[in-house]
Enzyme design. Structure first.
Site, PDB file in Angstrom:
ATOM      1  CG  HIS A 185     -37.980   6.528  69.968  1.00  0.00           C
ATOM      2  ND1 HIS A 185     -37.551   5.271  69.612  1.00  0.00           N
ATOM      3  CD2 HIS A 185     -39.264   6.627  69.522  1.00  0.00           C
ATOM      4  CE1 HIS A 185     -38.513   4.644  68.968  1.00  0.00           C
ATOM      5  NE2 HIS A 185     -39.554   5.441  68.909  1.00  0.00           N
ATOM      6  CG  HIS A 210     -45.240   4.149  66.401  1.00  0.00           C
ATOM      7  ND1 HIS A 210     -44.611   2.923  66.369  1.00  0.00           N
ATOM      8  CD2 HIS A 210     -44.372   5.002  67.001  1.00  0.00           C
ATOM      9  CE1 HIS A 210     -43.414   3.042  66.912  1.00  0.00           C
ATOM     10  NE2 HIS A 210     -43.236   4.288  67.298  1.00  0.00           N
ATOM     11  NE  ARG A 286     -27.279 -14.880  47.942  1.00  0.00           N
ATOM     12  CZ  ARG A 286     -26.879 -14.570  46.704  1.00  0.00           C
ATOM     13  NH1 ARG A 286     -27.620 -13.774  45.937  1.00  0.00           N
ATOM     14  NH2 ARG A 286     -25.762 -15.071  46.236  1.00  0.00           N
ATOM     15  CB  CYS A 333     -27.667 -16.329  53.526  1.00  0.00           C
ATOM     16  SG  CYS A 333     -26.635 -16.197  52.051  1.00  0.00           S
ATOM     17  CE1 TYR A 471     -24.539 -19.417  48.592  1.00  0.00           C
ATOM     18  CE2 TYR A 471     -25.663 -20.479  46.761  1.00  0.00           C
ATOM     19  CZ  TYR A 471     -25.424 -19.358  47.537  1.00  0.00           C
ATOM     20  OH  TYR A 471     -26.078 -18.180  47.258  1.00  0.00           O
TER      21      TYR A 471
END
Length: 617
Positions: A185, A210, A286, A333, A471
């Site tokens: 490939h 492609h 998220r 995140c 957090y």
């Protein structure tokens, strides 16, 4: 034949339409009904029925005149003058009444027209019959048609995901075994293996090369089957009202899923550094709650504050009243690279690898412009916050996701906080906040609230669970029995970060020149000034080449990541421990190990990133 009058055997017959050709009204003259004598036919063909009456006479006529008829046709084609053909003994020696003998002598009567017609029809029939025999012979010599391909279910295809089990993929309804093509490939084996056991289309959509006929031709050399008709896509079923996640949007199959409900996923690491802007469909997702279905025509954004100030904006008003501003920014995140902390000690949270980060070109209205339009001052005395509330809601409690940022950042022109409605030049995808989300550049992604429904100016930060009780970072000595969330501030700006996206951990690489790729980023608009890379576990270092935004953004506003690349020779048979570490504009640098920064929630994981590979012989 003046005036178009017909003479000879066809006199008195008129053509009439019949399909694409024409027939003659009345009965054909005996001499014009010409057929070939019966001959042995190829196997499988039934013989003609016996000739009768006029057909028999026509056949005898053709037999006696075949040689002269063929010569007549050949001479006519050659443009030569032709002598009269010899007449059959049974043909009449006198022309029909009304036809001069001179005309008959020139071939205008039965003695001329019938042989010519016999020649044309006889030779044409012979040629057609010969062509038919050649076609039948070719068909008999041709190889038999291949048997139909076997049918497979998608579950059977999914079992073939590695060279050991064979690598199968699908395209449309066709199934292909591309195991022997993996190493050939052009984009590398790791890229084609992303689609192993599933469809090619979502990945081909990312690379337009492609979409060429020769690619499909090459692929069909590896065809091994067809998908079962029962595997055809079904029309979407109506949502189950008992399932709050039934209305979630479809996702790209290349994403690596960390949780289904709510949906949280990241792109494969090897695709992260392929492009500076992360494709929307591969941007990490998220979600804390089900994805809301928002009607853009009914959407209203509420802006509220003290002293009864309130503003309501439709999506069209947000687009039309405020100048569109664009900013290229990276969102990360807080739990990115949490999996590495889990290997030191268990933590609570999704097991993110290095892909909970992405960069996009965001477009929308500045939050500053909206707040000033609503009557809020550019500066406020004391501590103030701007709180955001999403339209995603917990089905059990009705509570929504929320977060907040300091008021000064919200109204700062340089901070470029957006109420975004575009992502990479397109309408926001549903998973990323359609129709409007907050984008806070340089700050942890948890503050960029999606599906924004309410903005509130407040003297206190958001009361949301995710602002006050999540957090936040803690010392490695804090556990779940001793943690006090009120003792730590909410994460805002993130520390400097980098990771290796190529090669993959555990890979076998060829000897010679090795290419190492990755990303680097720092919060607060601090640009990355250097990435150091080691191939021997940190004993020696090289400086990687940085690629990124052009032109370079002004100091303090480097919101987007830098991509980096290093090329270095590696000896055959070596065991490599590749390490990267980034340095930002304030000369902050990543810590060397995870243990000193471990925390019970697994956030702020930014130690040196390490990948071990083997060099082939």
């Amino acid at each position: 034949m003046a005036g178009g009058a017909r003479v000879g055997p066809l006199a008195g017959f008129k053509p009439r339409p019949h399909g694409p050709a024409k027939r003659w009204e009345g009965a054909w003259p005996a001499g014009a009904l010409l057929h070939l004598r019966p001959r042995p036919l190829p196997c499988g063909h039934a013989p003609r029925p016996p000739l009768k009456g006029a057909e028999t006479r026509g056949a005898r006529y053709r037999s006696r005149n075949a040689g002269p008829a063929a010569m007549l046709l050949l001479r006519a084609l050659a443009g030569r003058r032709l002598p009269p053909l010899p007449l059959s003994r049974r043909a009449s020696s006198r022309p029909p009444p009304g036809i001069p003998e001179a005309a008959a002598a020139r071939g205008g009567g039965p003695r001329g027209a019938a042989p010519v017609l016999a020649a044309l029809l006889g030779l044409g029939a012979a040629l057609a019959y010969g062509e038919r025999r050649r076609r039948v012979a070719r068909a008999a010599e041709a190889p038999p048609a291949p048997p139909p391909y076997p049918l497979y279910t998608r579950e059977e295809v999914r079992r073939h995901r590695s060279p050991r089990d064979r690598v199968w993929v699908t395209h449309g309804t066709e199934v292909f075994d591309v195991t022997d093509f993996v190493e050939l490939h052009p984009g590398g084996a790791d890229k084609i293996l992303l689609a192993a056991g599933g469809p090619l289309e979502p990945f081909w959509a990312l690379y337009a090369v492609h979409n060429e006929p020769h690619v499909l031709e090459l692929l069909r050399e590896y065809k091994v089957g067809e998908l079962s008709p029962a595997e055809a896509p079904l029309p979407p079923a109506p949502g189950d009202t008992r399932d709050p996640f039934a209305g979630d949007p479809p996702r790209h199959p290349g994403l690596r899923v960390n949780s289904e409900r709510p949906f949280n996923a990241e792109p494969p690491a090897e695709l992260l550094a392929e492009r500076f802007l992360t494709p929307n469909e591969l941007f990490f997702t998220r979600n804390h709650l089900p994805v809301p279905a928002v009607d853009p025509r009914a959407y209203r954004l509420r802006v509220e504050g003290p002293e009864g100030r309130e503003l309501s904006l439709s999506l069209d008003e947000l687009r039309g009243r405020f100048a569109k501003h664009e900013v290229t920014a990276t969102l990360q995140c807080a739990g990115n690279r949490r999996a590495e902390m889990s290997r030191v000690r268990p933590v609570k949270g999704l097991s993110w690898d290095i892909g909970a980060i992405g960069t996009a070109r965001w477009g929308g209205a500045r939050l500053r412009d909206v707040l000033l339009h609503a009557g809020f001052a550019e500066e406020r005395q004391g501590e103030w916050h701007v709180c955001f509330e999403g339209l995603d809601a917990d089905a059990a409690t009705g509570s929504s996701y929320g977060a907040s940022i300091p008021y000064g950042r919200a109204v700062s022109r340089d901070a470029e906080v957006l109420l975004a409605y575009e992502m990479n030049g397109q309408e926001l995808p549903r998973d990323h906040g359609f129709p409007v989300r907050v984008v806070v550049p340089g700050v942890v992604g948890a503050r960029s609230v999606k599906w924004l429904g309410r903005v509130a100016v407040s003297p206190a930060e958001s009361t949301s669970h995710w602002q006050r009780n999540d957090y936040k970072g803690f010392s490695p000595c804090v556990d779940w029995d001793t943690v006090d969330y009120t003792s730590a501030p909410a994460i805002q700006e993130l520390p400097v970060q980098s990771a290796i996206t190529q090669p993959q951990a555990g890979a076998a690489v060829p000897p010679g020149e090795l290419t190492v790729k990755g990303y680097a980023w720092s919060g607060g608009g601090r640009g990355v000034v250097r990435v150091d890379v080691s191939l021997d576990g940190g004993r020696t270092w090289r400086v990687a080449r940085l690629t990124g935004q052009h032109p370079v953004p002004p100091p303090g506003r480097a919101w987007a990541w830098a991509l980096w690349e290093l090329q270095a020779p590696v000896p055959a048979g070596a065991e490599l421990e590749i390490i990267c570490k980034a340095v930002d504009g304030s000369y902050n640098v990543q810590p060397d190990t995870v243990a000193p920064i471990w925390n019970l929630r697994g956030v702020l994981s930014n130690a040196w990133h390490r990948v071990r590979v083997t060099v082939g012989q």
